[in-house]
Write an enzyme that holds these catalytic residues in place. Structure first.
Site, PDB file in Angstrom:
ATOM      1  N   ARG A  50       0.880  -1.173   0.000  1.00 16.33           N
ATOM      2  CA  ARG A  50       0.000   0.000   0.000  1.00 16.33           C
ATOM      3  C   ARG A  50       0.914   1.218   0.000  1.00 16.33           C
ATOM      4  NH1 ARG A  50      -2.710   3.964  -0.150  1.00 16.33           N
ATOM      5  NH2 ARG A  50      -4.639   4.390   0.951  1.00 16.33           N
ATOM      6  N   GLU A  58     -11.145   5.568  -5.544  1.00 15.54           N
ATOM      7  CA  GLU A  58     -11.528   4.155  -5.553  1.00 15.54           C
ATOM      8  C   GLU A  58     -11.851   3.687  -6.978  1.00 15.54           C
ATOM      9  OE1 GLU A  58     -11.579   1.937  -2.962  1.00 15.54           O
ATOM     10  OE2 GLU A  58     -10.681   3.545  -1.772  1.00 15.54           O
ATOM     11  N   ARG A  98      -0.821  -5.472   4.991  1.00 14.99           N
ATOM     12  CA  ARG A  98      -0.114  -4.975   3.813  1.00 14.99           C
ATOM     13  C   ARG A  98       1.102  -4.187   4.278  1.00 14.99           C
ATOM     14  NH1 ARG A  98      -5.166  -1.865   1.174  1.00 14.99           N
ATOM     15  NH2 ARG A  98      -5.011  -1.003   3.269  1.00 14.99           N
TER      16      ARG A  98
END
Length: 175
Positions: A50, A58, A98
């Protein structure tokens, strides 16, 4: 795959702070959206990364709509680093396990570039140190020049979009 779980277990067991600043090299194998990629490391593990300090619009998912510029942001990141050998500076491990990192390719801070081109917001909630002033500064410049998502008069930040989606039963956190 076994190596991935070994690395993940190690990262989680000693905590993210112990790995902050660690540099990992790898090949970008997938770009999920404008701020999340899959990295294949030299140890033959796969690491979901990330991008630190930014939040991209998005993209459309099977269970939710996307935002304007979501797909453009994803394609922009793909164009920059897909299939390329990059270095990631680990900043943290998020709640979804992540790796949160600054990605560098050809001596460029890709996270910063995404903000500078209007493909992501500086994610002020998580920015610290010199990255905060740098990313916020390039965001303000992109906004003033109406670059990327700033072409829209009043673009909705992704964290507000996700919060609105939560009302429909969708829950997601980001960094």
């Amino acid at each position: 795959m076994k190596t991935f779980f070994t690395v993940l277990a190690l990262l989680l067991s000693v905590g993210a702070d112990a790995h902050a600043g660690r540099i990992i090299d790898g090949m970008v194998r997938a770009v999920y959206d404008g701020d999340t990629v899959l990295l294949a490391t030299r140890e033959d593990s796969r690491l979901k990364v990330r991008l630190y300090g930014i939040d991209a619009p998005e993209t459309t998912k099977p269970d939710s709509p996307g935002q304007p510029f979501g797909e453009i942001s994803r394609r922009t990141l793909m164009y920059k680093i897909m299939g390329r050998q990059v270095s990631v500076e680990v900043m943290d491990i998020d709640q979804y396990h992540r790796t949160v990192a600054v990605i560098r390719y050809a001596d460029r801070d890709i996270n910063r570039d995404m903000v500078a081109e209007g493909m992501a917001w500086a994610y002020r909630q998580y920015l610290q140190g010199p990255y905060a002033s740098e990313y916020i500064g390039v965001e303000e410049l992109a906004r003033a020049r109406h670059k990327g998502l700033w072409r829209d008069a009043n673009p909705q930040p992704p964290w507000e979009f996700r919060h609105a989606q939560e009302g429909g039963g969708r829950r997601r956190g980001r960094r």
